[in-house]
Design an enzyme around this catalytic site. Structure first.
Site, PDB file in Angstrom:
ATOM      1  N   ALA A   1       0.870  -1.175   0.000  1.00  0.00           N
ATOM      2  CA  ALA A   1       0.000   0.000   0.000  1.00  0.00           C
ATOM      3  C   ALA A   1       0.906   1.224   0.000  1.00  0.00           C
ATOM      4  CB  ALA A   1      -0.868  -0.019   1.244  1.00  0.00           C
TER       5      ALA A   1
ATOM      6  N   GLU B   1       4.556  -5.152   7.307  1.00  0.00           N
ATOM      7  CA  GLU B   1       3.789  -4.065   7.939  1.00  0.00           C
ATOM      8  C   GLU B   1       4.228  -3.802   9.371  1.00  0.00           C
ATOM      9  OE1 GLU B   1       2.473  -6.492   6.070  1.00  0.00           O
ATOM     10  OE2 GLU B   1       0.787  -5.736   4.860  1.00  0.00           O
TER      11      GLU B   1
ATOM     12  N   GLU C   1      -0.562  -9.210  -0.651  1.00  0.00           N
ATOM     13  CA  GLU C   1      -1.983  -9.502  -0.409  1.00  0.00           C
ATOM     14  C   GLU C   1      -2.778  -9.469  -1.711  1.00  0.00           C
ATOM     15  OE1 GLU C   1      -2.059  -6.389   2.587  1.00  0.00           O
ATOM     16  OE2 GLU C   1      -2.630  -7.880   4.077  1.00  0.00           O
TER      17      GLU C   1
ATOM     18  N   GLY D   1       0.565  -4.922   0.994  1.00  0.00           N
ATOM     19  CA  GLY D   1      -0.617  -4.976   0.136  1.00  0.00           C
ATOM     20  C   GLY D   1      -0.330  -5.596  -1.220  1.00  0.00           C
TER      21      GLY D   1
HETATM   22  N1  CO8 Z   1       4.610   3.170  -0.700  1.00  0.00           N
HETATM   23  C1  CO8 Z   1       5.012   4.329  -1.278  1.00  0.00           C
HETATM   24  N2  CO8 Z   1       6.181   4.454  -1.943  1.00  0.00           N
HETATM   25  C2  CO8 Z   1       6.978   3.364  -2.014  1.00  0.00           C
HETATM   26  C3  CO8 Z   1       6.615   2.124  -1.440  1.00  0.00           C
HETATM   27  C4  CO8 Z   1       5.360   2.049  -0.768  1.00  0.00           C
HETATM   28  N3  CO8 Z   1       4.899   0.910  -0.227  1.00  0.00           N
HETATM   29  N4  CO8 Z   1       7.615   1.239  -1.664  1.00  0.00           N
HETATM   30  C5  CO8 Z   1       8.557   1.904  -2.354  1.00  0.00           C
HETATM   31  N5  CO8 Z   1       8.177   3.180  -2.567  1.00  0.00           N
HETATM   32  C6  CO8 Z   1       8.918   4.236  -3.287  1.00  0.00           C
HETATM   33  C7  CO8 Z   1      10.069   4.750  -2.448  1.00  0.00           C
HETATM   34  O1  CO8 Z   1       9.632   5.702  -1.526  1.00  0.00           O
HETATM   35  C8  CO8 Z   1      10.962   5.324  -3.535  1.00  0.00           C
HETATM   36  O2  CO8 Z   1      10.443   6.563  -3.937  1.00  0.00           O
HETATM   37  P1  CO8 Z   1      11.424   7.857  -4.033  1.00  0.00           P
HETATM   38  O3  CO8 Z   1      12.382   7.500  -5.134  1.00  0.00           O
HETATM   39  O4  CO8 Z   1      10.490   8.970  -4.375  1.00  0.00           O
HETATM   40  O5  CO8 Z   1      12.090   7.971  -2.713  1.00  0.00           O
HETATM   41  C9  CO8 Z   1      10.771   4.355  -4.699  1.00  0.00           C
HETATM   42  O6  CO8 Z   1       9.533   3.670  -4.441  1.00  0.00           O
HETATM   43  C10 CO8 Z   1      11.851   3.310  -4.803  1.00  0.00           C
HETATM   44  O7  CO8 Z   1      11.945   2.631  -3.560  1.00  0.00           O
HETATM   45  P2  CO8 Z   1      13.333   2.468  -2.756  1.00  0.00           P
HETATM   46  O8  CO8 Z   1      14.263   3.589  -3.066  1.00  0.00           O
HETATM   47  O9  CO8 Z   1      13.007   2.234  -1.326  1.00  0.00           O
HETATM   48  O10 CO8 Z   1      13.888   1.132  -3.444  1.00  0.00           O
HETATM   49  P3  CO8 Z   1      14.882   0.070  -2.800  1.00  0.00           P
HETATM   50  O11 CO8 Z   1      15.308  -0.819  -3.906  1.00  0.00           O
HETATM   51  O12 CO8 Z   1      15.930   0.743  -2.005  1.00  0.00           O
HETATM   52  O13 CO8 Z   1      13.981  -0.785  -1.765  1.00  0.00           O
HETATM   53  C11 CO8 Z   1      12.010  -1.957  -1.078  1.00  0.00           C
HETATM   54  C12 CO8 Z   1      12.943  -1.571  -2.246  1.00  0.00           C
HETATM   55  C13 CO8 Z   1      12.753  -2.911  -0.126  1.00  0.00           C
HETATM   56  C14 CO8 Z   1      10.806  -2.666  -1.662  1.00  0.00           C
HETATM   57  C15 CO8 Z   1      11.589  -0.676  -0.306  1.00  0.00           C
HETATM   58  O14 CO8 Z   1      11.099   0.267  -1.230  1.00  0.00           O
HETATM   59  C16 CO8 Z   1      10.538  -0.903   0.742  1.00  0.00           C
HETATM   60  O15 CO8 Z   1      10.834  -1.428   1.808  1.00  0.00           O
HETATM   61  N6  CO8 Z   1       9.289  -0.479   0.458  1.00  0.00           N
HETATM   62  C17 CO8 Z   1       8.206  -0.547   1.407  1.00  0.00           C
HETATM   63  C18 CO8 Z   1       7.715  -1.963   1.576  1.00  0.00           C
HETATM   64  C19 CO8 Z   1       6.614  -2.025   2.607  1.00  0.00           C
HETATM   65  O16 CO8 Z   1       6.808  -1.735   3.764  1.00  0.00           O
HETATM   66  N7  CO8 Z   1       5.411  -2.429   2.176  1.00  0.00           N
HETATM   67  C20 CO8 Z   1       4.257  -2.548   3.040  1.00  0.00           C
HETATM   68  C21 CO8 Z   1       3.472  -1.276   3.044  1.00  0.00           C
HETATM   69  S1  CO8 Z   1       2.143  -1.299   4.251  1.00  0.00           S
HETATM   70  C22 CO8 Z   1       0.911  -2.174   3.477  1.00  0.00           C
HETATM   71  O17 CO8 Z   1       1.041  -2.609   2.370  1.00  0.00           O
HETATM   72  C23 CO8 Z   1      -0.368  -2.339   4.242  1.00  0.00           C
HETATM   73  C24 CO8 Z   1      -1.214  -3.419   3.604  1.00  0.00           C
HETATM   74  C25 CO8 Z   1      -2.600  -3.061   3.603  1.00  0.00           C
HETATM   75  C26 CO8 Z   1      -3.204  -3.057   2.202  1.00  0.00           C
HETATM   76  C27 CO8 Z   1      -3.427  -1.701   1.604  1.00  0.00           C
HETATM   77  C28 CO8 Z   1      -4.077  -1.689   0.250  1.00  0.00           C
HETATM   78  C29 CO8 Z   1      -4.305  -0.326  -0.332  1.00  0.00           C
END
Ligand code: CO8
Length: 260
Positions: free
Chosen positions: A66, A134, A114, A111
């Site tokens: 998400a 999460e 999921e 998400g």
């Molecule tokens: N949300 C928003 N932006 C994101 C997300 C995300 N989940 N994941 C990555 N991005 C963005 C980063 O902010 C970055 O943007 P910017 O260049 O503007 O800073 C860009 O994508 C590239 O990401 P990274 O620089 O972080 O790339 P890396 O290769 O260094 O890392 C990862 C890749 C490991 C995947 C890392 O991006 C990461 O950890 N992302 C978050 C993963 C996460 O925590 N996901 C769970 C989110 S909570 C959730 O999903 C709740 C579930 C409920 C369902 C909701 C449905 C709508």
């Protein structure tokens, strides 16, 4: 509806939907949700389409979860009063009776994992990584991660992944039962589209009933689901495609399906 965060195209009887926010690793925001709902409804309503494939743009992510930036500022009352996450289940999973496959091409986190698990099955690239991180954001899965993941891989792995945020690689996901098959990234889309085309060419009602039958295994008691399976089987025997399929077998020819 014109789309900005997803791409939709048809390949014969297969609808290909691509999450298209590669700069945000295809994170799922409310616009993606609204567009996916519309695209799945259009797929479901289009009689020329028999199976859909959902994938992510770019080589890095299916969906990294998400959209954290969207959620970060949202007040708790908005999550609760708006019943955040509910529409994924009520507007995509439940009304989509035709089969669809997730082609997971990289990170499928939170998400994103999921959403992949909402598909009827997952085909993963060898680079795919699944996780429910999460907890590291101070929350927990909200659209099925703790439930569908546990049903798919069992309590031990699901609990470890939810409690530590550890990601599971493609091979582990296959041996744990989370994904149907792993293929090289370069072959993922073509392979999944071929599989989808096989399904789309099947007798339509039988495909829908097979999907419903397997899903019922997760919904109810064995006694009830065996009864439902039997009844659905019996109903299918009234279709033109049943008559055609069996006649074609006996006559040693290819069946010609009508979808009726
Ligand atoms: N949300 C928003 N932006 C994101 C997300 C995300 N989940 N994941 C990555 N991005 C963005 C980063 O902010 C970055 O943007 P910017 O260049 O503007 O800073 C860009 O994508 C590239 O990401 P990274 O620089 O972080 O790339 P890396 O290769 O260094 O890392 C990862 C890749 C490991 C995947 C890392 O991006 C990461 O950890 N992302 C978050 C993963 C996460 O925590 N996901 C769970 C989110 S909570 C959730 O999903 C709740 C579930 C409920 C369902 C909701 C449905 C709508």
């Amino acid at each position: 509806m014109s789309y900005e965060t997803i791409l939709v195209e048809t390949r014969g009887a297969v609808t290909l939907i691509t999450l298209n926010r590669p700069q945000a690793l295809n994170a799922l925001n409310s616009q993606v949700c609204a567009e996916l709902i519309d695209a799945f409804a259009a797929f479901e309503a289009d009689n020329s389409q028999g199976c859909a494939v959902l994938t992510g743009s770019g080589e890095k992510a299916f969906a990294a979860g998400a959209d954290i930036k969207e959620m970060a500022e949202k007040p708790a009352a908005d999550f609760f009063l708006g019943d955040f996450f509910a529409e994924w289940q009520s507007s995509i999973v439940k009304p989509t009776r035709k089969p669809w496959i997730a082609a997971v091409n990289g990170f499928a986190l939170g998400g994103g994992c999921e959403l992949a698990m909402m598909a009827d099955f997952i085909i993963a690239s060898d680079t795919a990584r699944f996780g429910q991180p999460e907890i590291k954001l101070g929350v927990a899965p909200g659209m099925g991660g703790s439930q569908r993941l546990t049903r798919a891989v069992g309590k031990a792995k699901a609990m470890e992944m939810c409690l530590t945020g550890r990601m599971m690689g493609a091979q582990e996901a296959e041996s744990a039962g989370l994904v149907a098959r792993v293929v090289p990234l370069a072959d993922l889309l073509e392979d999944t589209l071929k599989t989808a085309a096989v399904i789309a060419a099947m007798p339509r009602m039988a495909a829908m009933v097979n999907k419903e039958m397997v899903n019922i295994a997760f919904e109810t008691t064995l006694e009830q689901s065996l009864l439902t399976e039997r009844r659905l089987f019996q109903i299918l025997t009234a279709t033109q495609d049943k008559a055609e399929g069996m006649a074609a077998f006996v006559e040693k020819r290819k069946p010609v399906w009508t979808g009726r």
